[in-house]
Structure formats: C-alpha cells, structure tokens
Design a protein around this motif. Structure first.
Motif, PDB file in Angstrom:
ATOM      1  N   ALA A   1       0.828  -1.204   0.000  1.00 34.56           N
ATOM      2  CA  ALA A   1       0.000   0.000   0.000  1.00 34.56           C
ATOM      3  C   ALA A   1       0.865   1.258   0.000  1.00 34.56           C
ATOM      4  O   ALA A   1       0.535   2.254  -0.669  1.00 34.56           O
ATOM      5  CB  ALA A   1      -0.934  -0.011   1.207  1.00 34.56           C
ATOM      6  N   ARG A   2       1.963   1.232   0.750  1.00 38.98           N
ATOM      7  CA  ARG A   2       2.879   2.378   0.745  1.00 38.98           C
ATOM      8  C   ARG A   2       3.440   2.622  -0.644  1.00 38.98           C
ATOM      9  O   ARG A   2       3.518   3.767  -1.115  1.00 38.98           O
ATOM     10  CB  ARG A   2       4.032   2.137   1.725  1.00 38.98           C
ATOM     11  N   ASN A   3       3.874   1.554  -1.305  1.00 43.67           N
ATOM     12  CA  ASN A   3       4.447   1.707  -2.632  1.00 43.67           C
ATOM     13  C   ASN A   3       3.412   2.246  -3.615  1.00 43.67           C
ATOM     14  O   ASN A   3       3.723   3.112  -4.441  1.00 43.67           O
ATOM     15  CB  ASN A   3       4.996   0.369  -3.118  1.00 43.67           C
ATOM     16  N   TYR A   4       2.177   1.754  -3.532  1.00 39.13           N
ATOM     17  CA  TYR A   4       1.146   2.241  -4.456  1.00 39.13           C
ATOM     18  C   TYR A   4       0.870   3.722  -4.221  1.00 39.13           C
ATOM     19  O   TYR A   4       0.763   4.511  -5.177  1.00 39.13           O
ATOM     20  CB  TYR A   4      -0.153   1.446  -4.291  1.00 39.13           C
ATOM     21  N   ARG A   5       0.737   4.116  -2.966  1.00 36.89           N
ATOM     22  CA  ARG A   5       0.396   5.506  -2.677  1.00 36.89           C
ATOM     23  C   ARG A   5       1.457   6.453  -3.218  1.00 36.89           C
ATOM     24  O   ARG A   5       1.135   7.486  -3.818  1.00 36.89           O
ATOM     25  CB  ARG A   5       0.238   5.710  -1.167  1.00 36.89           C
ATOM     26  N   HIS A   6       2.735   6.132  -3.012  1.00 37.66           N
ATOM     27  CA  HIS A   6       3.789   7.056  -3.409  1.00 37.66           C
ATOM     28  C   HIS A   6       4.134   6.951  -4.898  1.00 37.66           C
ATOM     29  O   HIS A   6       4.708   7.881  -5.450  1.00 37.66           O
ATOM     30  CB  HIS A   6       5.034   6.816  -2.552  1.00 37.66           C
TER      31      HIS A   6
ATOM     32  N   THR B   1      14.676   9.785  -8.077  1.00 33.38           N
ATOM     33  CA  THR B   1      13.688   9.981  -7.014  1.00 33.38           C
ATOM     34  C   THR B   1      12.826  11.181  -7.362  1.00 33.38           C
ATOM     35  O   THR B   1      13.342  12.296  -7.544  1.00 33.38           O
ATOM     36  CB  THR B   1      14.367  10.216  -5.661  1.00 33.38           C
ATOM     37  N   ALA B   2      11.518  10.962  -7.459  1.00 35.85           N
ATOM     38  CA  ALA B   2      10.569  12.026  -7.796  1.00 35.85           C
ATOM     39  C   ALA B   2       9.908  12.543  -6.524  1.00 35.85           C
ATOM     40  O   ALA B   2       9.584  11.766  -5.614  1.00 35.85           O
ATOM     41  CB  ALA B   2       9.517  11.511  -8.768  1.00 35.85           C
ATOM     42  N   PHE B   3       9.675  13.886  -6.468  1.00 37.30           N
ATOM     43  CA  PHE B   3       9.067  14.546  -5.317  1.00 37.30           C
ATOM     44  C   PHE B   3       7.846  15.327  -5.779  1.00 37.30           C
ATOM     45  O   PHE B   3       7.885  16.007  -6.816  1.00 37.30           O
ATOM     46  CB  PHE B   3      10.050  15.509  -4.646  1.00 37.30           C
ATOM     47  N   SER B   4       6.776  15.250  -4.985  1.00 36.64           N
ATOM     48  CA  SER B   4       5.613  16.090  -5.262  1.00 36.64           C
ATOM     49  C   SER B   4       5.849  17.492  -4.711  1.00 36.64           C
ATOM     50  O   SER B   4       6.785  17.730  -3.945  1.00 36.64           O
ATOM     51  CB  SER B   4       4.353  15.479  -4.637  1.00 36.64           C
TER      52      SER B   4
ATOM     53  N   PHE C   1       4.505  12.923  -1.432  1.00 35.50           N
ATOM     54  CA  PHE C   1       4.662  11.760  -2.307  1.00 35.50           C
ATOM     55  C   PHE C   1       6.084  11.744  -2.860  1.00 35.50           C
ATOM     56  O   PHE C   1       6.612  12.777  -3.273  1.00 35.50           O
ATOM     57  CB  PHE C   1       3.662  11.802  -3.468  1.00 35.50           C
ATOM     58  N   ARG C   2       6.667  10.554  -2.878  1.00 41.41           N
ATOM     59  CA  ARG C   2       7.979  10.373  -3.500  1.00 41.41           C
ATOM     60  C   ARG C   2       8.185   8.894  -3.779  1.00 41.41           C
ATOM     61  O   ARG C   2       7.708   8.039  -3.038  1.00 41.41           O
ATOM     62  CB  ARG C   2       9.089  10.913  -2.605  1.00 41.41           C
ATOM     63  N   PHE C   3       8.849   8.612  -4.868  1.00 44.51           N
ATOM     64  CA  PHE C   3       9.150   7.219  -5.191  1.00 44.51           C
ATOM     65  C   PHE C   3      10.429   7.165  -6.009  1.00 44.51           C
ATOM     66  O   PHE C   3      10.920   8.168  -6.515  1.00 44.51           O
ATOM     67  CB  PHE C   3       7.983   6.558  -5.933  1.00 44.51           C
ATOM     68  N   GLN C   4      10.957   5.941  -6.135  1.00 47.31           N
ATOM     69  CA  GLN C   4      12.243   5.746  -6.789  1.00 47.31           C
ATOM     70  C   GLN C   4      12.153   4.706  -7.891  1.00 47.31           C
ATOM     71  O   GLN C   4      11.328   3.793  -7.831  1.00 47.31           O
ATOM     72  CB  GLN C   4      13.303   5.286  -5.772  1.00 47.31           C
TER      73      GLN C   4
ATOM     74  N   HIS D   1       6.495   7.839   3.620  1.00 44.58           N
ATOM     75  CA  HIS D   1       7.584   7.508   2.714  1.00 44.58           C
ATOM     76  C   HIS D   1       8.782   7.002   3.505  1.00 44.58           C
ATOM     77  O   HIS D   1       8.845   7.098   4.742  1.00 44.58           O
ATOM     78  CB  HIS D   1       7.958   8.721   1.867  1.00 44.58           C
ATOM     79  N   ASP D   2       9.781   6.483   2.812  1.00 46.30           N
ATOM     80  CA  ASP D   2      10.915   5.842   3.458  1.00 46.30           C
ATOM     81  C   ASP D   2      11.800   6.800   4.237  1.00 46.30           C
ATOM     82  O   ASP D   2      12.564   6.369   5.106  1.00 46.30           O
ATOM     83  CB  ASP D   2      11.775   5.112   2.414  1.00 46.30           C
ATOM     84  N   ASP D   3      11.732   8.091   3.940  1.00 43.86           N
ATOM     85  CA  ASP D   3      12.594   9.046   4.618  1.00 43.86           C
ATOM     86  C   ASP D   3      12.049   9.491   5.966  1.00 43.86           C
ATOM     87  O   ASP D   3      12.687  10.302   6.645  1.00 43.86           O
ATOM     88  CB  ASP D   3      12.815  10.281   3.732  1.00 43.86           C
TER      89      ASP D   3
END
Length: 756
Positions: free
Chosen positions: A502-507, A618-621, A626-629, A680-682
């Motif tokens: 769920a975390r991965n989908y959201r970000h 790494t993208a940032f909103s 939101f952020r993902f890699q 997010h992971d950070d």
C-alpha cells in the motif's frame, strides 16, 4: 530454547577464555555482558497482531524466555524491544545478553589454589557441553540417514496412503516432461489435459510435483481438501483464508519422459499451475514470518533449525517479517546487478554459486526495493509510441492496475488471517505475487479480465499444519502457546507485506497534483558492500530537449576525476504525455536518462580505475508528501555509461484509488486519512513505528466489523427463513404477508438488517 542454545557456545567459550586468562572463575565473574548477538531489530506493534519480534507475555512459554543457569553463570534472555529500526537504511542494532554472577560459589578472598582448581573444572564443563551439542547433532544426522535409507530400501513413501486420487481420464496418456525451475529442489512436471476445464481455459491448468519431495505438503493439501469439502460448520472461518491456496486435484501416477525401462511411474502431487495463461509471468516468491524454522517440527533437526535461524537474522525476515526468496522474470535493472561482480577470485563461478549468491542478494533486499522492481516495466515489455497509446496501455498504466489489485488482495489476506478460528503454525510458507509482463494489455479489454491476470496465492506447505479448533483444544498448553506465537509471526509478516504494498502504491501512483522535481544520484555498484556515491543532480520537471548538467558531491562541489579533469556530467530529456480519458491516470512525465560522462573510477581496491555506475531517480511532489524511486541498469566498468532509459512518472486521475482498493477488502479499511499510515521511506523511526501500529489497529477494527456484519447477516438470514417457513405453514387468508402489506423477502431482510 533455540535462542539460548545459539549462545551456549559463545557463553562457554568466553567464560573459559576469561577464566584461563585471569587464573580462575573470578575474572569471568567480574566480566559484564560477555556476549553480544547482532540481529536485525524487528518492527513491532503494540496490538496483538504485531508485525514481528515482540509477542504478548501470555503467548510466551518458559522455553522462549527465562533463565538458563550454567554453574556460576546465569544467562537471562532480554525482553524483545518494542522499538523498530528504520527499514530503508537497514541498520543493525545489538541485542545484549545479561550475565549474572553468583557470589555463593566463591569469595574474592579465595586462595590461589582455589583459582587453580576452578579453571580445570570449567574447562571440563565446556568440553562436556561441546560434546553434548556434537552428540545431539550426530544423533539428528543418524536419524535422518536411517529414515532416508529405510525409505529407499522399502521403496515406499506416501504412495501407499489413502490420498485423493487425481482423475486420470482428464490427462493425456503420453509421458510427462520435467520442467526447469528457478529455485528449490523438488522436480516439477508438465501435465497436459485432454480438454480445457472451461471454455476459456487452457490445457496447462495443472502442474505435477514429485511426491517424494512433497510428503509433508500433500498432508496439508489433504487436510484443506477434506475441510473445504466437509460440513459447513467445520469450515467456518477457514474458507476466506484457504481460498488463497492453489487448486488441488489430488495425487496421480504418471510415466516420466526419458525414464528407463525398469523405472516405475512417479506419484505426482497435482495442483494449479501458476504460470498457466501467461505469456511471461513476473512473480515474487515471498517467505512469510520472522522465524522460518522450528526445531523438532515436521522433521526439522535442531542443528538445521539453528542454521535457518542464523539465516533469518542475516536476511530481511528479522527486519520486516518476510523475505524475498525468488523473482521470476525480473526487470533488466535487477538482472544487471551481479552479486559476484567484485569477487575477482571467482572469475568463472559455477552456475550453482551464482544462483546461491543471487538468492542471498534477494533475501537481503528491503521491501521498498522489492516493490520498486516489481512495478518496473520501463524496459520490459518496452515503450510504446504516441499512436499505440490509443489502443494499448502504457507501462505505467499496466503496473498501476496490477499493484492496485495486489493491494486489495493482500488486505483481504490480512483480514482472512484474523478470521481464522484457531492459530496456525505455517513455518516457511510463501506468498506469490505476480502479473503479466510479457505484453501490454489492450485498452479495450475489460478491467476485470486484467485483474484476473494478477495472482496473490499461498503455497509451499512443507512445514505447515492445518490446526482445527478441535485439534487445538486437545493440545497441551505449551503446544497451544507455540501455535499462537508462530501465528503471530505469520500474521505480522502478512500485515507488513500489505503495508509495504500500500505504501508503494500511494507514493508511486497516488499523486494527483503531479510531480515537482526529480533528484538523480549516480552510484558505483558494489556487490559485497554498500554502493559508493559518485555524484548527484536535481532536475525541475518541465518539457525540455536534450540537456546536460554537472554532477555535484554532497557539499555542492563539482565531481571530477582529477584536478585538471573536466567535471562529471549527466544528460537527460523530459516530455509530458497525456493518457486517454478512459485511463486511470491523467498522464505521465517521461524522464529519459541518456548518459553520463567523465565519472571518477572508484574500484581502486579491486585494482581497477573504473566504476560500475547506475543512476537512482527519485521524484518529489510539490508538497513533499509523495515520493518514489526507480533505477537504471548497472553498466559494468565504464566511466562514460550510456543508459537511454525512459522512466514514467504517473499522475493519478482519481486520488482515492487506493481508498477504493482497501475498501473493497473491508468497508472502512481505506477511510481517510491514509497519509499518516503510509509514510515515505525518509520518515524517522518513531513515525514509521506509529504508522505501522496504526495500520495494524485499522486491520483489527476492519476484521471486527467484517465479523459483526457476517454474524448479523447470518442472524437475519435465519430469521427470514423462519419467517417464510411460518408463512408456508399458514393458510393464505391468515398469512403474515397480507398483514405486512405483501413485503417481499428482500424488503423484509433489509428492514431486519436496519434494526440489527
């Protein structure tokens, strides 16, 4: 007992060394915390369904926690910590054992002769304990050897037992062919049906597994088969959970292709073929549970369990409650990560060595990277043009739909575990997550058919039992506690897996306001240690042609090979692509990383002046929520790598898509807000702890709501049946139907549900 025996040698060896160096037991007695066990710190929750690690005190048996006295030394196993170290950094923490000294054995004023006599006594005790451990290990090996010899000598295994027999009339009469497998030791065989079971089915619906390698597994399938086909009251609570199992057709006898004239036909366990209907199945094999072995359970020896327990501590099992065992059809970025790249002595390693190294790399991979690679479709099956987008889904659309369905089914699995009427001991059982990656779906295909191509299945029951309530009641108290402990391990792993998905989908797919910037970091890949940082660059998202920027270090200085060398650079381009109005996504930013140049060589300790570069994007909103890699392939031994890889940064059309997926599992599970649960992971350690505890508590509440709703529906159905039975037994003139203004059964049921 396992945790204590794991430290027995360390305790005795350290005590002996202290005694011999100081002249007696006094030196050992004055030493504090003489052994330290380095393990992954577990994530846990204060709720009963914690992620892993800690357990309710009522579930602990005397063998799991307590004291073990060894002469003058008493080892006290510390209570498991409720705190969790952050998974993204995968840091380790030390768990110290406490050593108490007993002053009743001797005094500090002991004579030198007393000290001299203590050391030989301690040395003899250590030798005795070592001999005991070695003798126990030898006995375990002897028992396994005798058992295997007796089976081979008698020629009997499970074939003479009363199994459910697969219908031989369904299969072709020709010999079956052995299949290659990505992992494991059990042989699998291709079974071909004479006719498809359904109009849209195929001839490869089933697959055969050698029964001699599945003796314990077939027992579980038989228990589940008898339970699901038994009386309705007996399967209450089990059906939602066992519906995730693979279909089981029984045991059949088949001739093997290439077998000798004297070789007898093989008994095969016939079950659902997970690869049936796929052109190319991308699938994760995830082993569930912080603890994947148990001494004395299903023929597992103490020494074998000890080795497995050490492996659990070295891999992701201790950190997140599950680990990745296999990855079928991985993306090119993952395939390029050679686990033996830095081993110069193994210039030409064997296939077995390479497979083991690859497996160990997967076992240590954190969940955020696992799901990053699972949804990575930017190279496989490939990019599409603007014209093809009108009738084919883009790679981002296909991976979004697959992960959306995985999130919903994993939430259903977590709720099904809570509905199980008795605790289970499923040691080393696995979950398969997979979807089609060989071809992109047609845009006009019905969405439900695309979702049917997603698989979330339970398998690998070799060390598991199906514990029914009546069986559980007959167990001794220690055994019931043991089942409860391992069921908490399993449920914690499932909760963790659902949370990470769920975390991965959201970000990855939840940002409806778009993306603001992209940070690109270039690393030198190291297979035996952490990858080395080379340089970084920040990119503002706006359509732009081919552009080159300088890479800087963490202090903002230009990265160079040497003082007179040109600076390292990164070349990229960006474009925006709109998706059709029928798409679940508005569109996607397309960032193409073309190449890097003038990178410094960091493989000096290997005797090379090169690097093995790869880039992490790494993208940032805009608001930072939101952020993902994603990452590129590793280019071996290059200082001017050329990637030419295009990444899609999707922008959601419906920001409530994840809420819908979770609510499909249970009403209210996806209630807002989800941002506080799926950080997010950070995020820092305490925030991640609180987020996971809140996730587990929400699953508990959703499971209770499902249970109450089911009970209310059952009560309403029973009352409705009684009402209509009464109507049928009365004459038409006095029927209650007339008195209720001819209410239909559905109207009456709705009113009853409202009153409940």
């Amino acid at each position: 007992d396992l945790r204590l025996s794991r430290q027995l040698k360390r305790i005795h060896a350290a005590a002996m060394a202290e005694a011999l160096s100081s002249g007696g037991i006094e030196g050992a007695a004055s030493s504090a915390a003489i052994s330290q066990s380095e393990v992954w710190s577990p994530r846990s929750s204060t709720s009963p369904n914690y992620r892993q690690g800690s357990m309710p005190l009522s579930c602990r048996s005397s063998s799991m926690a307590g004291e073990m006295t060894m002469g003058t030394l008493t080892l006290v196993e510390p209570e498991p910590s409720l705190e969790r170290t952050p998974n993204p950094s995968r840091r380790r923490t030390r768990r110290r054992s406490t050593v108490k000294t007993e002053n009743t054995c001797h005094t500090h004023g002991s004579s030198p002769s007393a000290k001299d006599t203590t050391a030989p006594v301690l040395l003899s005790r250590v030798k005795s304990d070592y001999a005991c451990l070695e003798r126990q290990s030898s006995e375990d090996k002897l028992v396994r050897t005798k058992t295997s010899k007796s089976v081979r000598r008698s020629g009997k295994d499970n074939s003479d037992r009363d199994f459910t027999r697969a219908n031989a009339e369904l299969f072709q009469d020709q010999p079956v062919t052995r299949l290659g497998t990505s992992g494991g030791t059990a042989p699998f065989f291709r079974l071909e049906l004479k006719h498809p079971l359904t109009s849209s089915g195929s001839l490869d619906y089933f697959i055969g597994k050698d029964l001699s390698h599945a003796r314990d597994e077939v027992d579980f399938y038989e228990s589940a088969h008898s339970l699901l086909h038994g009386p309705a009251p007996s399967r209450r609570g089990f059906q939602p959970l066992l519906s995730f199992m693979l279909d089981y057709a029984g045991v059949g006898t088949f001739n093997i292709e290439g077998a000798g004239p004297t070789e007898a036909p093989k008994e095969l366990l016939v079950m659902r073929n997970m690869r049936d209907g796929y052109k190319k199945l991308r699938m994760l094999d995830i082993k569930i549970g912080e603890k994947t072995s148990s001494a004395g359970w299903q023929g597992k020896s103490r020494m074998a369990a000890l080795k497995q327990d050490i492996l659990d501590g070295l891999t992701n099992s201790k950190g997140e409650g599950f680990r990745l065992e296999g990855f079928d059809s991985p993306p090119a970025a993952l395939e390029s990560m050679d686990p033996l790249l830095d081993l110069l002595k193994l210039s030409s390693p064997t296939e077995d060595v390479r497979k083991k190294a690859q497996r160990f790399m997967l076992q240590r991979m954190p969940a955020s990277e696992v799901f990053m690679h699972l949804t990575d479709m930017h190279q496989d099956p490939g990019d599409i043009t603007e014209k093809e987008l009108s009738y084919i889904l883009a790679p981002a659309e296909a991976s979004e739909l697959a992960l959306h369905e995985i999130c919903s089914r994993l939430a259903q699995l977590a709720l099904a575990c809570r509905q199980c009427p008795s605790p289970q001991k499923w040691v080393g059982s696995s979950v398969a997550l997979g979807f089609e990656c060989g071809q992109l779906p047609r845009r006009m295909a019905p969405e439900n058919l695309l979702r049917d191509k997603v698989t979330v299945s339970l398998f690998d029951w070799g060390r598991s039992e199906l514990n029914r309530p009546e069986m559980h009641a007959e167990l001794e108290e220690v055994e019931r506690q043991d089942r409860a402990i391992f069921w908490q391990y399993y449920m914690g792993g499932i909760d963790s897996l659902a949370w990470e998905a769920a975390r991965n989908y959201r970000h990855h797919f939840g940002s409806a306001n778009g993306w603001f910037k992209v940070d690109v970091v270039v690393y030198d890949f190291d297979s035996m240690s952490e990858s080395d940082f080379i340089g970084q660059g920040s990119i503002h998202l706006a359509p732009i042609g081919e552009t080159t920027i300088q890479l800087t270090d963490r202090e903002g200085r230009a990265v160079k090979k040497g003082l007179r060398s040109p600076p390292a650079t990164l070349t990229y381009k960006i474009e925006w692509r709109n998706f059709p109005s029928s798409s679940r996504l508005k569109g996607a930013w397309r960032v193409t990383l073309l190449r890097a140049a003038n990178l410094p060589g960091l493989d000096h300790f290997l005797g090379r002046s090169t690097s093995d570069p790869f880039a992490v994007l790494t993208a940032f909103s805009q608001d930072g929520r939101f952020r993902f890699q994603q990452q590129t392939c590793v280019i071996e031994r290059r200082l001017d790598p050329v990637w030419e890889e295009t990444f899609e940064l999707p922008v959601a059309r419906d920001p409530s898509a994840l809420h819908t997926a979770l609510n499909a599992a249970a009403p209210g599970l996806g209630a807002a807000p989800l941002g506080a649960l799926l950080l997010h992971d950070d995020a820092d350690d305490e925030q991640l702890n609180q987020a996971f505890r809140a996730w587990s508590q929400r699953l508990d509440l959703a499971a209770n709501c499902v249970a109450h709703t089911t009970a209310a529906a059952n009560a309403a159905a029973r009352k409705e049946m009684a009402y209509w039975d009464k109507c049928n037994s009365m004459s038409p003139t006095t029927s209650p139907v007339d008195q209720r203004n001819s209410e239909t059964p559905s109207t009456f049921t709705n009113k009853m549900l409202e009153s409940l």
